[in-house]
Design a protein around this motif. Sequence first.
Motif, PDB file in Angstrom:
ATOM      1  N   VAL A   2       0.862  -1.176   0.000  1.00  0.00           N
ATOM      2  CA  VAL A   2       0.000   0.000   0.000  1.00  0.00           C
ATOM      3  C   VAL A   2       0.895   1.222   0.000  1.00  0.00           C
ATOM      4  CG1 VAL A   2      -1.757   1.297   1.217  1.00  0.00           C
ATOM      5  CG2 VAL A   2      -1.830  -1.190   1.237  1.00  0.00           C
ATOM      6  N   VAL A   3       0.683   2.109  -0.954  1.00  0.00           N
ATOM      7  CA  VAL A   3       1.535   3.281  -1.099  1.00  0.00           C
ATOM      8  C   VAL A   3       0.685   4.522  -1.005  1.00  0.00           C
ATOM      9  CG1 VAL A   3       3.120   4.488  -2.620  1.00  0.00           C
ATOM     10  CG2 VAL A   3       3.124   2.009  -2.571  1.00  0.00           C
ATOM     11  N   PHE A   4       1.148   5.526  -0.272  1.00  0.00           N
ATOM     12  CA  PHE A   4       0.445   6.799  -0.156  1.00  0.00           C
ATOM     13  C   PHE A   4       1.139   7.808  -1.055  1.00  0.00           C
ATOM     14  CE2 PHE A   4      -0.530   4.445   3.591  1.00  0.00           C
ATOM     15  CZ  PHE A   4      -1.864   4.731   3.837  1.00  0.00           C
ATOM     16  N   ILE A   5       0.366   8.473  -1.900  1.00  0.00           N
ATOM     17  CA  ILE A   5       0.917   9.443  -2.837  1.00  0.00           C
ATOM     18  C   ILE A   5       0.176  10.745  -2.669  1.00  0.00           C
ATOM     19  CG2 ILE A   5       1.283   9.925  -5.281  1.00  0.00           C
ATOM     20  CD1 ILE A   5       1.830   7.101  -5.717  1.00  0.00           C
ATOM     21  N   SER A   6       0.881  11.855  -2.795  1.00  0.00           N
ATOM     22  CA  SER A   6       0.305  13.157  -2.457  1.00  0.00           C
ATOM     23  C   SER A   6      -0.738  13.646  -3.445  1.00  0.00           C
ATOM     24  CB  SER A   6       1.426  14.194  -2.359  1.00  0.00           C
ATOM     25  OG  SER A   6       2.117  14.288  -3.591  1.00  0.00           O
ATOM     26  N   SER A   7      -0.652  13.228  -4.710  1.00  0.00           N
ATOM     27  CA  SER A   7      -1.594  13.739  -5.716  1.00  0.00           C
ATOM     28  C   SER A   7      -3.030  13.388  -5.343  1.00  0.00           C
ATOM     29  CB  SER A   7      -1.272  13.133  -7.085  1.00  0.00           C
ATOM     30  OG  SER A   7      -2.297  13.420  -7.993  1.00  0.00           O
ATOM     31  N   SER A   8      -3.947  14.331  -5.595  1.00  0.00           N
ATOM     32  CA  SER A   8      -5.354  14.095  -5.288  1.00  0.00           C
ATOM     33  C   SER A   8      -5.924  12.985  -6.146  1.00  0.00           C
ATOM     34  CB  SER A   8      -6.163  15.384  -5.515  1.00  0.00           C
ATOM     35  OG  SER A   8      -6.080  15.789  -6.859  1.00  0.00           O
ATOM     36  N   CYS A   9      -5.276  12.725  -7.281  1.00  0.00           N
ATOM     37  CA  CYS A   9      -5.750  11.670  -8.173  1.00  0.00           C
ATOM     38  C   CYS A   9      -5.217  10.315  -7.759  1.00  0.00           C
ATOM     39  CB  CYS A   9      -5.317  11.949  -9.611  1.00  0.00           C
ATOM     40  SG  CYS A   9      -6.062  13.417 -10.307  1.00  0.00           S
ATOM     41  N   THR A  10      -4.260  10.291  -6.857  1.00  0.00           N
ATOM     42  CA  THR A  10      -3.647   9.022  -6.504  1.00  0.00           C
ATOM     43  C   THR A  10      -3.353   8.976  -5.014  1.00  0.00           C
ATOM     44  OG1 THR A  10      -1.504   9.976  -7.039  1.00  0.00           O
ATOM     45  CG2 THR A  10      -2.570   8.699  -8.760  1.00  0.00           C
ATOM     46  N   THR A  11      -4.374   9.155  -4.201  1.00  0.00           N
ATOM     47  CA  THR A  11      -4.188   9.028  -2.766  1.00  0.00           C
ATOM     48  C   THR A  11      -4.040   7.540  -2.449  1.00  0.00           C
ATOM     49  OG1 THR A  11      -6.582   9.115  -2.547  1.00  0.00           O
ATOM     50  CG2 THR A  11      -5.396  11.153  -2.258  1.00  0.00           C
ATOM     51  N   GLN A  12      -4.599   7.059  -1.383  1.00  0.00           N
ATOM     52  CA  GLN A  12      -4.350   5.677  -1.019  1.00  0.00           C
ATOM     53  C   GLN A  12      -4.809   4.728  -2.119  1.00  0.00           C
ATOM     54  OE1 GLN A  12      -6.071   4.566   2.655  1.00  0.00           O
ATOM     55  NE2 GLN A  12      -5.347   2.467   2.570  1.00  0.00           N
ATOM     56  N   VAL A  13      -3.901   3.871  -2.588  1.00  0.00           N
ATOM     57  CA  VAL A  13      -4.215   2.927  -3.648  1.00  0.00           C
ATOM     58  C   VAL A  13      -3.957   1.515  -3.180  1.00  0.00           C
ATOM     59  CG1 VAL A  13      -3.801   4.555  -5.506  1.00  0.00           C
ATOM     60  CG2 VAL A  13      -1.891   3.230  -4.606  1.00  0.00           C
ATOM     61  N   LEU A  14      -4.582   0.559  -3.835  1.00  0.00           N
ATOM     62  CA  LEU A  14      -4.498  -0.829  -3.425  1.00  0.00           C
ATOM     63  C   LEU A  14      -3.979  -1.693  -4.569  1.00  0.00           C
ATOM     64  CD1 LEU A  14      -8.024  -1.032  -1.752  1.00  0.00           C
ATOM     65  CD2 LEU A  14      -5.848  -0.581  -0.614  1.00  0.00           C
ATOM     66  N   PHE A  47      -9.789  -4.553 -17.228  1.00  0.00           N
ATOM     67  CA  PHE A  47      -9.028  -3.840 -16.205  1.00  0.00           C
ATOM     68  C   PHE A  47      -9.858  -3.653 -14.943  1.00  0.00           C
ATOM     69  CE2 PHE A  47     -11.037  -0.556 -18.846  1.00  0.00           C
ATOM     70  CZ  PHE A  47     -11.613   0.303 -17.910  1.00  0.00           C
ATOM     71  N   VAL A  48      -9.173  -3.293 -13.867  1.00  0.00           N
ATOM     72  CA  VAL A  48      -9.833  -3.002 -12.600  1.00  0.00           C
ATOM     73  C   VAL A  48     -10.065  -1.490 -12.537  1.00  0.00           C
ATOM     74  CG1 VAL A  48      -9.691  -3.123 -10.086  1.00  0.00           C
ATOM     75  CG2 VAL A  48      -8.654  -4.936 -11.493  1.00  0.00           C
ATOM     76  N   PRO A  49     -11.321  -1.044 -12.557  1.00  0.00           N
ATOM     77  CA  PRO A  49     -11.614   0.396 -12.554  1.00  0.00           C
ATOM     78  C   PRO A  49     -11.830   0.949 -11.143  1.00  0.00           C
ATOM     79  CG  PRO A  49     -13.552  -0.862 -13.239  1.00  0.00           C
ATOM     80  CD  PRO A  49     -12.529  -1.853 -12.777  1.00  0.00           C
ATOM     81  N   TYR A  50     -11.165   2.054 -10.850  1.00  0.00           N
ATOM     82  CA  TYR A  50     -11.331   2.756  -9.576  1.00  0.00           C
ATOM     83  C   TYR A  50     -11.966   4.125  -9.832  1.00  0.00           C
ATOM     84  CZ  TYR A  50      -8.234  -0.465  -7.033  1.00  0.00           C
ATOM     85  OH  TYR A  50      -7.668  -1.568  -6.440  1.00  0.00           O
ATOM     86  N   ASN A  51     -12.785   4.570  -8.900  1.00  0.00           N
ATOM     87  CA  ASN A  51     -13.261   5.945  -8.985  1.00  0.00           C
ATOM     88  C   ASN A  51     -12.220   6.866  -8.350  1.00  0.00           C
ATOM     89  OD1 ASN A  51     -13.569   5.781  -6.187  1.00  0.00           O
ATOM     90  ND2 ASN A  51     -15.805   5.623  -6.256  1.00  0.00           N
ATOM     91  N   LYS A  52     -12.540   8.143  -8.239  1.00  0.00           N
ATOM     92  CA  LYS A  52     -11.560   9.107  -7.726  1.00  0.00           C
ATOM     93  C   LYS A  52     -11.264   8.915  -6.241  1.00  0.00           C
ATOM     94  CE  LYS A  52     -15.038  12.710  -6.859  1.00  0.00           C
ATOM     95  NZ  LYS A  52     -15.426  14.115  -7.152  1.00  0.00           N
ATOM     96  N   HIS A  53     -12.117   8.125  -5.568  1.00  0.00           N
ATOM     97  CA  HIS A  53     -11.925   7.890  -4.127  1.00  0.00           C
ATOM     98  C   HIS A  53     -11.249   6.542  -3.856  1.00  0.00           C
ATOM     99  CE1 HIS A  53     -14.334  11.409  -3.376  1.00  0.00           C
ATOM    100  NE2 HIS A  53     -15.378  10.889  -4.001  1.00  0.00           N
ATOM    101  N   ASP A  54     -10.707   5.917  -4.894  1.00  0.00           N
ATOM    102  CA  ASP A  54     -10.020   4.628  -4.761  1.00  0.00           C
ATOM    103  C   ASP A  54     -10.944   3.471  -4.409  1.00  0.00           C
ATOM    104  OD1 ASP A  54      -7.298   5.256  -5.416  1.00  0.00           O
ATOM    105  OD2 ASP A  54      -7.155   6.296  -3.508  1.00  0.00           O
ATOM    106  N   SER A  55     -12.194   3.582  -4.805  1.00  0.00           N
ATOM    107  CA  SER A  55     -13.120   2.467  -4.638  1.00  0.00           C
ATOM    108  C   SER A  55     -13.334   1.802  -5.992  1.00  0.00           C
ATOM    109  CB  SER A  55     -14.462   2.949  -4.089  1.00  0.00           C
ATOM    110  OG  SER A  55     -14.310   3.513  -2.804  1.00  0.00           O
ATOM    111  N   ILE A  56     -13.373   0.481  -6.012  1.00  0.00           N
ATOM    112  CA  ILE A  56     -13.611  -0.229  -7.269  1.00  0.00           C
ATOM    113  C   ILE A  56     -15.054  -0.009  -7.717  1.00  0.00           C
ATOM    114  CG2 ILE A  56     -13.737  -2.499  -8.352  1.00  0.00           C
ATOM    115  CD1 ILE A  56     -11.474  -3.409  -6.567  1.00  0.00           C
TER     116      ILE A  56
END
Length: 251
Positions: A2-14, A47-56
């Motif tokens: 699990v990596v935390f990234i500062s961009s609003s488009c890529t906050t917590q990702v799985l 592909f696995v689609p995520y919304n902007k909130h990192d939910s599938i």
Amino acid sequence: MVVFISSSCTTQVLRHEGPVADPKYILNSFNNFWAYWYNEVRLSEDFVPYNKHDSIVSKDYFLKEVSSGKYFPLKLKSNDSLIYYKLCKISDTVDSSIKEDIVMRFGELSYRFFQMEGKPLPGFNFVDINGNVYNKETCKGKIVVLNFWFIGCLACQREMPELNKMVASYKKRNDVVFLSIAPNNAHELKKFLEKTPFNYAAIANKNSYVMDTLNINMFPTQMIVNRNGEIAKVPENYKELEIELRKEFLK
């Protein structure tokens, strides 16, 4: 991981490692965005689609949002065999041509093609320039590969040698059919094919069918029809076609 990234488009990702490129760089210019889209984005693939909130979310929802022009598909690095995209907001200050000429145009096309999957191929009744008939009965139990093109389409001509190789690789199988659908008449096609070999069976005079019935207006376009006469996939190019065709044979 699990990596935390500062961009609003890529906050917590799985299960992935962040974007393949910085969203700010991608959106900085039309050229940057087109290079990114051309090299990284394949919305026809699984592909696995995520919304902007990192939910599938569902692929249907994801593609609909992309087609609206409000978001673009941000491809994410993967540490497994899956492909991941995330909805990334396009601000109002971004070059409008990025939104209109790329995101909305190709997003709408991908969404429309995705909605065709699982539905019967309309008007499945073709006669090639040599008089051979292809319909639900003659192609029963077979996979049908369609190529939509026209004489004068340089992009169509460039891929023909690769498509011919693919046809040759399946020559020992009797459960797959390759058809090319064109608006040109039979005489024009025969004359063209004498100089430019294309080893798909050629179907002539299909402008209305392609443009009006299937609403296809980008060429070349590939399509795979499964053994039940249903549209299985509309791959974005011949490379994706080969991948998806192999998958179809495994079903």
